[in-house]
Design a protein around this motif. Structure first.
Motif, PDB file in Angstrom:
ATOM      1  N   ALA A 171       0.829  -1.210   0.000  1.00 39.10           N
ATOM      2  CA  ALA A 171       0.000   0.000   0.000  1.00 39.10           C
ATOM      3  C   ALA A 171       0.863   1.260   0.000  1.00 39.10           C
ATOM      4  O   ALA A 171       0.535   2.246  -0.676  1.00 39.10           O
ATOM      5  N   ALA A 172       1.962   1.241   0.747  1.00 40.19           N
ATOM      6  CA  ALA A 172       2.836   2.407   0.804  1.00 40.19           C
ATOM      7  C   ALA A 172       3.471   2.681  -0.551  1.00 40.19           C
ATOM      8  O   ALA A 172       3.520   3.827  -1.018  1.00 40.19           O
ATOM      9  N   GLU A 174       2.355   1.696  -3.473  1.00 44.02           N
ATOM     10  CA  GLU A 174       1.299   2.067  -4.412  1.00 44.02           C
ATOM     11  C   GLU A 174       0.915   3.534  -4.260  1.00 44.02           C
ATOM     12  O   GLU A 174       0.610   4.214  -5.248  1.00 44.02           O
ATOM     13  N   ALA A 175       0.950   4.053  -3.038  1.00 42.84           N
ATOM     14  CA  ALA A 175       0.575   5.442  -2.795  1.00 42.84           C
ATOM     15  C   ALA A 175       1.571   6.429  -3.399  1.00 42.84           C
ATOM     16  O   ALA A 175       1.222   7.583  -3.666  1.00 42.84           O
ATOM     17  N   LEU A 176       2.805   5.980  -3.650  1.00 42.38           N
ATOM     18  CA  LEU A 176       3.852   6.893  -4.100  1.00 42.38           C
ATOM     19  C   LEU A 176       4.344   6.631  -5.523  1.00 42.38           C
ATOM     20  O   LEU A 176       4.935   7.527  -6.140  1.00 42.38           O
ATOM     21  N   ARG A 177       4.119   5.432  -6.038  1.00 44.64           N
ATOM     22  CA  ARG A 177       4.735   5.087  -7.315  1.00 44.64           C
ATOM     23  C   ARG A 177       4.215   5.922  -8.484  1.00 44.64           C
ATOM     24  O   ARG A 177       4.896   6.060  -9.499  1.00 44.64           O
ATOM     25  N   ALA A 211       2.391  13.449  -0.950  1.00 45.47           N
ATOM     26  CA  ALA A 211       1.794  12.118  -0.845  1.00 45.47           C
ATOM     27  C   ALA A 211       2.414  11.337   0.306  1.00 45.47           C
ATOM     28  O   ALA A 211       1.717  10.590   1.013  1.00 45.47           O
ATOM     29  N   GLU A 212       3.714  11.508   0.518  1.00 45.27           N
ATOM     30  CA  GLU A 212       4.374  10.803   1.626  1.00 45.27           C
ATOM     31  C   GLU A 212       3.861  11.311   2.970  1.00 45.27           C
ATOM     32  O   GLU A 212       3.635  10.523   3.898  1.00 45.27           O
ATOM     33  N   GLU A 214       0.904  12.634   3.525  1.00 46.73           N
ATOM     34  CA  GLU A 214      -0.463  12.139   3.665  1.00 46.73           C
ATOM     35  C   GLU A 214      -0.464  10.673   4.088  1.00 46.73           C
ATOM     36  O   GLU A 214      -1.307  10.244   4.896  1.00 46.73           O
ATOM     37  N   LEU A 215       0.464   9.897   3.553  1.00 47.42           N
ATOM     38  CA  LEU A 215       0.576   8.496   3.933  1.00 47.42           C
ATOM     39  C   LEU A 215       0.934   8.368   5.410  1.00 47.42           C
ATOM     40  O   LEU A 215       0.346   7.554   6.136  1.00 47.42           O
ATOM     41  N   GLU A 218      -2.059   9.169   7.494  1.00 47.04           N
ATOM     42  CA  GLU A 218      -3.065   8.105   7.415  1.00 47.04           C
ATOM     43  C   GLU A 218      -2.676   6.915   8.289  1.00 47.04           C
ATOM     44  O   GLU A 218      -3.519   6.321   8.966  1.00 47.04           O
TER      45      GLU A 218
END
Length: 237
Positions: A171-172, A174-177, A211-212, A214-215, A218
């Protein structure tokens, strides 16, 4: 004398080396070895080269100065060749390969993400969410003398930890790629479940860092996310 190789660049790169020292004690003088459209930044190699703090810092300072002025192929600390002629030969023989890689890295920097979770927090989560794990734990705490219970609980927790960490890692990434051209994963160590490098276009750096963050928000305070960058693209050379 053996030469220490720091980085490969296009000959057109400014290669501003004034004020920088090379590795060694006393510090070696930096120079360039040219081969048509490519050049390598080198210095004389010390007889005994070890990853001392000063030498690591000197190596990194060269990469960062070159990186500020254009695309580079940064070599890992400790790369040496027999002499300038050997460096020139490699530049000539692998010119197409190096040129293609320089083009692939153009306008990019490396970001490295590591992430871990507090062990106690993960155990509490497993006991809260797994009926089987909670049942085994309650039997042990109630005073059961069955010697197989602790072993069964340990095996179950280990399986749960691995499964959860695999999902979290996927998931981590996928959130950044979506902000990266390429990614390279390495084996996490310690309590980490993620160790991955991203090749990020300069135009996408702000979005990547957002995005990092926000991750991290979360996932919450039980997680430790460490993002380093922008870095020379060591992982993508």
């Amino acid at each position: 004398m053996a030469v220490y190789v720091y980085s490969i660049v296009a000959t057109a790169h400014p290669q501003r080396l004034a004020g920088l020292d090379g590795v060694g004690d006393p510090p070696a003088t930096l120079r360039a070895v040219y081969a048509d459209k490519l050049s390598a930044v080198v210095s004389d190699a010390p007889e005994e080269l070890r990853p001392k703090r000063r030498d690591l810092a000197a190596h990194q300072a060269v990469q960062e100065r070159l990186m500020a002025d254009g695309t580079i192929l940064p070599l890992q600390f400790g790369f040496t060749a027999t002499d300038d002629a050997a460096v020139r030969t490699v530049l000539e023989e692998r010119a197409d390969e190096f040129t293609e890689r320089l083009q692939a890295l153009e306008g990019c920097a490396e970001y490295h993400l590591k992430a871990g979770q507090d062990e106690d927090a993960m155990l509490r989560q497993i006991l809260r969410e797994s009926d089987e794990a909670r049942g085994l734990n309650e039997q042990i705490r109630s005073g059961s003398t069955n010697p197989e219970l602790p072993l069964a609980l340990g095996e179950l927790v280990a399986q749960e930890v691995q499964a959860r960490q695999d999902r979290l890692a996927a998931a981590a990434v996928e959130a950044l790629r979506g902000f990266a051209r390429e990614e390279v994963s390495s084996r996490p160590t310690g309590n980490d479940f993620v160790s991955v490098s991203f090749l990020v276009d300069r135009d996408h750096e702000d979005g990547f860092r957002t995005a990092e963050k926000e991750l991290a928000d979360e996932l919450g305070s039980d997680f430790d996310l460490r993002l380093r960058g922008p870095l020379p693209a060591y992982s993508f050379v």
